[in-house]
Design an enzyme around this catalytic site. Structure first.
Site, PDB file in Angstrom:
ATOM      1  N   GLU A 154       0.560  -1.444  -0.063  1.00 39.86           N
ATOM      2  CA  GLU A 154       0.144   0.125   0.491  1.00 39.86           C
ATOM      3  C   GLU A 154       0.680   1.720  -0.055  1.00 39.86           C
ATOM      4  O   GLU A 154       0.564   2.045  -0.388  1.00 39.86           O
ATOM      5  CB  GLU A 154      -0.795   0.438   1.171  1.00 39.86           C
ATOM      6  CG  GLU A 154      -1.996  -0.493   1.248  1.00 39.86           C
ATOM      7  CD  GLU A 154      -2.038  -2.504   1.450  1.00 39.86           C
ATOM      8  OE1 GLU A 154      -0.728  -2.695   1.911  1.00 39.86           O
ATOM      9  OE2 GLU A 154      -2.234  -3.142   1.098  1.00 39.86           O
ATOM     10  N   HIS A 159     -12.001  -5.648   7.622  1.00 40.53           N
ATOM     11  CA  HIS A 159     -13.077  -5.527   6.005  1.00 40.53           C
ATOM     12  C   HIS A 159     -14.045  -4.376   6.365  1.00 40.53           C
ATOM     13  O   HIS A 159     -14.585  -4.530   5.574  1.00 40.53           O
ATOM     14  CB  HIS A 159     -13.318  -6.482   5.554  1.00 40.53           C
ATOM     15  CG  HIS A 159     -11.620  -7.111   5.263  1.00 40.53           C
ATOM     16  ND1 HIS A 159     -11.199  -7.928   6.603  1.00 40.53           N
ATOM     17  CD2 HIS A 159     -11.497  -8.069   3.983  1.00 40.53           C
ATOM     18  CE1 HIS A 159     -10.955  -8.910   5.949  1.00 40.53           C
ATOM     19  NE2 HIS A 159     -10.411  -8.906   4.540  1.00 40.53           N
TER      20      HIS A 159
END
Lengths: 360, 353
Positions: free
Chosen positions: B126, B196
């Protein structure tokens, strides 16, 4: 007889050319236009061949590199002086001792190549095109500075030079960058100016492997003598050609040394001895190495170098004077350029009654 | 569960602000407690199961942008990306798994249409994705980076806050990474658990120099995403993942823009202002309907849309009208963005709240 003739010639020539007589006399005597030098072989990692071990230095180039390195050296020492006189505040990381790295780098690349570095950037700022005036004025935070006085030591930018960055990358970021560069064969030279210390920690105490040129793992690497401007130049040329021929990224480790501490708040002797610094200064100083080489192979004389020194000193003194006397940027500019094209909004200052307008 | 906790928290905050009268009446009636709990959980004090429940409420079909098509949220995103890549030859999309279409199918068909140089995968990094995006944006190309879940944006936090947000300012406008947009699926989905389901907008609200946007529906999402991509500041666009399939609306096929930093008053009212963003807007709309029906309370519902810089004027104007404010969000209560809104409103409209 020869002496009389030489004196006569010099009188005539000095009137004609209006240069110091001694210089003209020397110019008409013995200097060569270029000379071949041997340079240290680079250590190679994952490379079949490396940069050449000999190189030709022209007189013009030599004098140019000398002038640039001397300018950087004097500029850094002037910055040191200004900092101690409290004209420069905040952070100041000096790169004296590492001049060969930035001058050699610039000599090996094109002005259209892009360069980015971390905070020890004053030398690179100069070689990439900023004037000493704009650098020193930026350090003292005046509006004549290259970042209009808002950036300071660590935030100097110019076309094709992306700073000067205050924040440094960690090992994870470098690993990801290496991975992506190698995966997509990006033409990128990763340079490590290894000055043996990370702030106050010696390299051996911070790195599991101090062979930084091998740390690219799957990326080839070179280890270069960073105190020899010719070695750096040849290695940079080699690395740049490697990338330009679409072979992907390459790592370059320049073994160099910084005379000052990490920054102005670091005396630089609590983690190393004065003797060590003195040793490097007397044996491997980059400016001294270049000068000795050029004088010994008759590319230039000591007098010419002395002249250059005088000119550089004057340039630095003028720039320092400008840096001290130029006014500071207007306070309103503090809020500018936070956003682009937004309607101007209010930015609170250090108290609730101080407001700046954010313009862009 | 988070939704209701936040709602309760919002009410408590309002009470602490000192508007005692109206609330006493409502509490006294006992209806407030009933209002807050789902109907299936009445009675048993010990084991109440709080379920994240909402019904997506589509907006009426927009007429002013030409032909529309029925799309869900991920299709609206694909349409926006398609429009961007068609209009702007420098636009590129990259992230983990975007090549085959993405784990939420937001980039389906784009690689075939525009080529592997413009839609490509990155390694699992990321920090590298955002760092790389910043670099592309600095060269002038339009970079659309995807972070696979907003929960994974934290390794890139340094790049966003220290590099992207400050690029223009620190170089005195010489360089900028304004053409960077970061997209990430956001918010609870029911089965997401720790990694999530997060809503990290509050972390980024603390950082000047970037823009943070959360849409509530497919129509809003496409317009806001196109505005983010065209905006000359680095933007983070959070897409409520639970709405990817659940939200279906008529969305224009041609590109159009929904302005950033403008909140939308979805429903006018006079008694209380309700502010929310993302999925929670639909919860709040239901709450407004229930309040009207059961308590006769007329609620003004505002969708904030842009978290940073947020539309202070619209919210304050509404609070001056109604005198009461309730903010509801999915993210954790402490330091959540509601605290910023409520403290700003209390400072700006002290007589009202």
């Amino acid at each position: 007889m020869k002496k009389m003739l030489a004196a006569a010639v010099s009188r005539v020539l000095s009137r004609v050319a209006q240069k110091p007589a001694s210089r003209v006399l020397v110019a008409s005597c013995n200097y060569s236009n270029d000379a071949m030098f041997e340079i240290k072989k680079c250590d190679l990692y994952r490379l079949e061949e490396g940069p050449p071990v000999t190189t030709v230095l022209t007189r013009e180039d030599g004098l140019k590199y000398y002038r640039m390195m001397q300018t950087i050296r004097r500029m850094e020492l002037k910055a040191d002086q200004l900092y101690k006189q409290k004209f420069i505040r905040g952070f100041c990381h000096l790169c004296d001792g590492q001049e060969a790295c930035c001058v050699g780098l610039e000599a090996g690349i094109n002005p259209t190549d892009h360069v980015i570095t971390s905070y020890r950037a004053h030398g690179l700022c100069y070689t990439r095109g900023l004037s000493v005036r704009s650098i020193l004025a930026e350090l003292t935070g005046r509006r004549g500075g290259c970042a209009k006085g808002k950036g300071g030591s660590m935030h100097m930018y110019v076309k094709n030079f992306y700073g000067g960055n205050g924040i440094v990358g960690a090992q994870g970021q470098i690993a990801e960058a290496f991975n992506m560069a190698a995966l997509w064969k990006l033409p990128c030279v990763f340079i490590c100016e290894n000055n043996l210390y990370g702030m106050g920690t010696a390299a051996e105490r911070a790195a599991a492997s101090t062979d930084y040129y091998k740390r690219g793992h799957f990326i080839p690497g070179l280890r270069v003598d960073g105190m020899d401007v010719l070695c750096v130049r040849e290695a940079t040329k080699f690395a740049a050609d490697y990338c330009r021929s679409e072979k992907g990224p390459i790592v370059m480790e320049l073994q160099t040394y910084r005379y000052h501490g990490h920054s102005m708040s670091d005396p630089g002797i609590s983690y190393r001895t004065r003797q060590e610094i003195q040793n490097v200064r007397s044996k491997s100083d980059p400016i001294m190495l270049l000068k000795d080489r050029m004088v010994n192979s008759k590319l230039a004389t000591i007098e010419e170098f002395k002249e250059i020194d005088v000119e550089v000193r004057k340039e630095i003194d003028d720039a320092a004077h400008f840096a001290i006397t130029d006014p500071e940027p207007p306070l309103e500019e503090l809020g500018h350029h936070i956003y682009c094209d937004n309607e101007p909004f209010e930015v609170r200052g250090s108290s609730q009654w101080i407001k700046f307008k954010s313009l862009s | 569960m988070a939704a209701f906790a936040a709602t309760a928290g919002g009410l408590l905050r309002l009470r602490a602000a000192g508007s005692e009268g109206q609330w006493r009446r409502l509490r006294g009636a006992g209806l407030l407690r009933g209002l807050l709990q789902p109907e299936s959980a009445t009675g048993v004090a010990a084991q109440r199961r709080r379920v994240a429940h909402f019904t997506f409420q589509p907006d009426p079909e927009p007429r002013e942008y030409g032909q529309t098509q029925k799309m869900n949220l991920f299709q609206a995103i694909t349409s926006a990306l398609d429009n961007s890549l068609a209009k702007d030859p420098t636009a590129v999309i990259f992230g983990e798994d975007v090549a085959f279409g993405g784990v939420f199918r937001c980039t389906v068909g784009l690689r075939d249409k525009y080529g592997k140089d413009r839609v490509f995968n990155t390694p699992l990094c990321e920090q590298g994705i955002v760092g790389f995006g910043i670099g592309i944006a600095v060269t002038g190309a339009t970079a659309i980076a995807e972070i696979q879940f907003a929960d994974y944006i934290f390794p890139a936090f340094d790049q966003i806050v220290n590099e992207a947000a400050k690029y223009r300012y620190r170089s005195g406008d010489l360089f900028n990474c304004g053409s960077l947009t970061i997209r990430a699926p956001w918010g609870c989905v029911g089965h997401g658990a720790l990694y999530h389901s997060q809503s990290p907008e509050a972390f980024f609200a603390h950082c000047p120099g970037i823009k943070v946007v959360v849409p509530r529906s497919p129509f809003q999402a496409k317009g806001l995403l196109l505005s983010c991509i065209e905006d000359k500041n680095p933007c983070i666009f959070f897409e409520p993942k639970i709405l990817y399939r659940a939200a279906v609306e008529q969305v224009p096929v041609e590109p159009y823009n929904v302005p950033l930093s403008q909140a939308e008053v979805i429903q006018e009212g006079s008694d209380v202002t309700l502010v929310a963003w993302g999925t929670q807007v639909h919860v709040i709309r239901e709450v407004a309907a229930m309040a009207q029906e059961k308590l006769g309370v007329s609620c003004e519902v505002i969708d904030l849309r842009t978290i940073l810089p947020w539309d202070v004027d619209t919210v304050c104007k509404s609070v001056i009208k109604t005198g009461r404010l309730l903010i509801s969000h999915e993210a954790p209560l402490t330091g959540g963005f509601a605290s910023e809104i409520s403290s700003t409103v209390q400072r700006r409209c002290p007589e009202c709240v």
